[in-house]
Design a protein around this motif. Structure first.
Motif, mmCIF file in Angstrom:
data_model
loop_
_atom_site.group_PDB
_atom_site.id
_atom_site.type_symbol
_atom_site.label_atom_id
_atom_site.label_comp_id
_atom_site.label_asym_id
_atom_site.label_seq_id
_atom_site.Cartn_x
_atom_site.Cartn_y
_atom_site.Cartn_z
ATOM 1 N N ARG A 253 0.822 -1.218 0.000
ATOM 2 C CA ARG A 253 0.000 0.000 0.000
ATOM 3 C C ARG A 253 0.855 1.266 0.000
ATOM 4 O O ARG A 253 0.443 2.298 -0.521
ATOM 5 C CB ARG A 253 -0.947 -0.007 1.208
ATOM 6 C CG ARG A 253 -2.078 -1.032 1.062
ATOM 7 C CD ARG A 253 -3.027 -0.994 2.245
ATOM 8 N NE ARG A 253 -2.452 -1.542 3.452
ATOM 9 C CZ ARG A 253 -2.592 -1.030 4.659
ATOM 10 N NH1 ARG A 253 -3.266 0.089 4.835
ATOM 11 N NH2 ARG A 253 -2.058 -1.617 5.718
ATOM 12 N N LEU A 254 2.046 1.189 0.579
ATOM 13 C CA LEU A 254 2.924 2.364 0.610
ATOM 14 C C LEU A 254 3.690 2.541 -0.703
ATOM 15 O O LEU A 254 4.251 3.614 -0.927
ATOM 16 C CB LEU A 254 3.930 2.235 1.754
ATOM 17 C CG LEU A 254 3.506 2.798 3.107
ATOM 18 C CD1 LEU A 254 4.492 2.391 4.187
ATOM 19 C CD2 LEU A 254 3.350 4.304 3.074
ATOM 20 N N ARG A 257 4.921 5.757 -2.122
ATOM 21 C CA ARG A 257 4.269 6.909 -1.477
ATOM 22 C C ARG A 257 5.071 7.362 -0.261
ATOM 23 O O ARG A 257 5.727 6.567 0.392
ATOM 24 C CB ARG A 257 2.847 6.549 -1.049
ATOM 25 C CG ARG A 257 1.923 6.201 -2.208
ATOM 26 C CD ARG A 257 0.544 5.775 -1.692
ATOM 27 N NE ARG A 257 -0.398 5.550 -2.773
ATOM 28 C CZ ARG A 257 -0.529 4.419 -3.426
ATOM 29 N NH1 ARG A 257 0.229 3.385 -3.087
ATOM 30 N NH2 ARG A 257 -1.408 4.288 -4.393
ATOM 31 N N SER A 258 4.977 8.652 0.044
ATOM 32 C CA SER A 258 5.660 9.177 1.230
ATOM 33 C C SER A 258 4.866 8.886 2.493
ATOM 34 O O SER A 258 5.421 8.873 3.590
ATOM 35 C CB SER A 258 5.874 10.689 1.097
ATOM 36 O OG SER A 258 4.630 11.352 0.936
ATOM 37 N N SER A 259 3.561 8.634 2.366
ATOM 38 C CA SER A 259 2.728 8.251 3.510
ATOM 39 C C SER A 259 1.353 7.853 3.000
ATOM 40 O O SER A 259 0.986 8.163 1.863
ATOM 41 C CB SER A 259 2.595 9.396 4.525
ATOM 42 O OG SER A 259 1.812 10.454 3.991
ATOM 43 N N ILE A 260 0.597 7.136 3.840
ATOM 44 C CA ILE A 260 -0.809 6.864 3.567
ATOM 45 C C ILE A 260 -1.592 7.194 4.831
ATOM 46 O O ILE A 260 -1.069 7.079 5.942
ATOM 47 C CB ILE A 260 -1.067 5.401 3.136
ATOM 48 C CG1 ILE A 260 -0.539 4.418 4.189
ATOM 49 C CG2 ILE A 260 -0.470 5.119 1.784
ATOM 50 C CD1 ILE A 260 -0.912 2.972 3.897
ATOM 51 N N ARG A 275 -1.685 7.614 10.289
ATOM 52 C CA ARG A 275 -0.756 7.797 9.170
ATOM 53 C C ARG A 275 0.405 6.808 9.277
ATOM 54 O O ARG A 275 0.975 6.627 10.352
ATOM 55 C CB ARG A 275 -0.209 9.223 9.177
ATOM 56 C CG ARG A 275 0.721 9.549 8.002
ATOM 57 C CD ARG A 275 1.363 10.916 8.175
ATOM 58 N NE ARG A 275 0.386 11.980 8.236
ATOM 59 C CZ ARG A 275 -0.110 12.618 7.185
ATOM 60 N NH1 ARG A 275 0.314 12.292 5.976
ATOM 61 N NH2 ARG A 275 -0.996 13.581 7.340
#
Length: 471
Positions: A253-254, A257-260, A275
């Motif tokens: 899921r990450l 990405r820098s965050s979810i 987060r």
């Protein structure tokens, strides 16, 4: 004696060259690079053992020009694959292979592993420090000279390698503590902060709150976070949040990405946002550590709701503005929700403004808006189109009998309005309506035009007149 002195001089120069670099990792890389160039081998490498998992990993490597690096391929190597090396290490001996063909029959697995890397001869020596550090370092395809002399050279390197690895580990520990201090610096934003090893599922709590949750479980993050969320997450959001904190799927899921984030309503803190933030990756490029934190966004939600209300609301009257009201009715028409559209206009409003002033005119508009709003049901839509004109949509109203009852309520309540500045003058309305049967496709503009046409017919007849559009 000359050989020993030569090697000592080489080691001293290698250490001086290494110390010109800033971090321990850079120093170790430079140390083996310097040695590799001066020995004249194809490859020099360091492997560090993980006895608990019975594996060893290639952590540092130098290769001569045109020699293929192997460090990416030699991770998590089973120690039993070269078990006979470790037997020699226990006897305080080094591994010396002058010709790879010599081990083809006696150690076929090792032969296959090494010859596949184009290794013809090698010398490998162990390093050990208590139960904290263990591994080996070696030289592939060294010059065809005295192998025993080279083994002696590697023995001399052992203490230096251990010292450099100890310095590296101390540096990494301090860096990790500094990172935790960095997390603590922004911890005021967050209610909870966790540092999690994605691969082992072990965790550390960087920040907890004083709201009564004190889980001291030493188990996995899943056990801990399930207790935490049950304690602070509203039931209707619990299943969604438990899915969000699933560590088994977090790397996927990450991805990039820098965050979810995920938002939920908290029983103690109001609206919250969870987060996940990636921290680092292992040598194989797999996610290693993440930060999971929860912050209160109650004030932010209040601001958002306030801004949303301002964007949707007519500032003078407090009912929907034209843009938002139209979008709501368009959605009902798109979903084939049958009902009645009404256009309502204040009679002779211009003369009220001209005679009594615009402030009195504003009072009249506000009074009409509140009157219309008070006769609305929960799902009815009312909006100000502009000036003294209003629109309403009544879902489910498709018969004249029900429509006339609504018209009568609107007119009776408007007739009772008393604006002191107007004296004896009464406010009257003209109304036009149009039914939608919920069958045919129809646009908002089409429905509006029909109701507006009916409203102008009412205008011609004067005060408190309602007309239903007829094709």
């Amino acid at each position: 004696m000359k050989t020993v002195i030569k090697y000592e001089l080489t080691l001293n120069k290698a250490m001086r060259s290494a110390l010109s670099y800033g971090t321990p990792d850079e120093q170790i890389d430079e140390f083996i690079r310097y040695l590799g160039r001066h020995i004249g081998a194809d490859r020099i490498y360091i492997f560090e053992d993980c006895p608990k998992k019975n594996i060893t990993k290639n952590t540092y490597e130098w290769c001569a020009d045109a020699v293929k690096p192997e460090i990416d391929n030699l991770q998590n190597v089973p120690m039993e694959l070269i078990g006979w090396w470790y037997d020699l290490f226990e006897q305080k001996k080094n591994v010396i292979i002058d010709d790879m063909e010599d081990i083809k029959e006696t150690h076929p697995d090792s032969y296959e592993l090494l010859s596949g890397q184009n290794i013809h001869r090698l010398v490998v020596a162990p390093f050990r420090y208590k139960d904290e550090i263990s591994g080996f370092f070696g030289v592939d395809n060294p010059p065809d000279t005295d192998s025993m002399g080279l083994a002696l050279f590697l023995d001399m390197m052992s203490t230096l390698i251990i010292s450099m690895i100890k310095i590296r580990d101390t540096h990494n520990t301090k860096t990790r503590k500094a990172r935790f201090m960095g997390y603590a610096a922004f911890a005021q934003i967050y209610i909870f902060i966790h540092y999690i090893n994605v691969q082992t599922h072990l965790y550390e709590v960087i920040k907890n709150t004083d709201n009564g949750f004190r889980d001291t479980t030493d188990g996995s993050f899943e056990i801990h976070i399930k207790k935490l969320l049950k304690n602070c997450c509203a039931n209707e959001y619990l299943s969604k949040e438990l899915a969000f904190v699933d560590i088994d799927t977090i790397e996927e899921r990450l991805d990039g990405r820098s965050s979810i984030v995920s938002e939920f309503y908290g029983t103690a803190f109001g609206w919250c946002r969870g987060r996940f933030i990636p921290v680092d990756y292992d040598n194989d490029g797999r996610l290693l550590h993440v930060i999971y934190c929860i912050e209160s966004i109650e004030e932010q939600k209040e601001r958002e709701n306030s801004l949303l209300s301002m964007a949707q609301t007519d500032l003078m009257t407090g009912i929907y503005n034209r843009g938002h009201g139209e979008s709501l009715i368009e959605q009902l028409l798109h979903n084939k929700v049958k009902g009645m559209m009404c256009i309502i206009d204040c009679d002779k409003f211009k003369s009220i403004n001209d005679t009594y002033g615009h402030s009195v005119g504003d009072d009249v508009i506000i009074a009409i808006a509140h009157t219309l709003q008070n006769i609305c049901r929960k799902n009815d839509i009312i909006m100000r189109l502009g000036g003294d004109e209003f629109a309403m949509y009544f879902p489910g109203v498709t018969e004249k009998k029900n429509a006339n009852e609504i018209f009568e309520r609107i007119f009776k309540r408007t007739e009772k309005l008393n604006i002191k500045a107007l004296g004896d003058r009464r406010i009257t309305l003209s109304l036009g309506a149009c039914f939608y049967d919920g069958i045919a496709d129809i646009s908002y503009d089409s429905l509006y035009c029909k109701a507006d046409e009916a409203m102008y017919k009412s205008k011609k007849q004067g005060g408190f007149c309602a007309t239903i559009y007829e094709p």
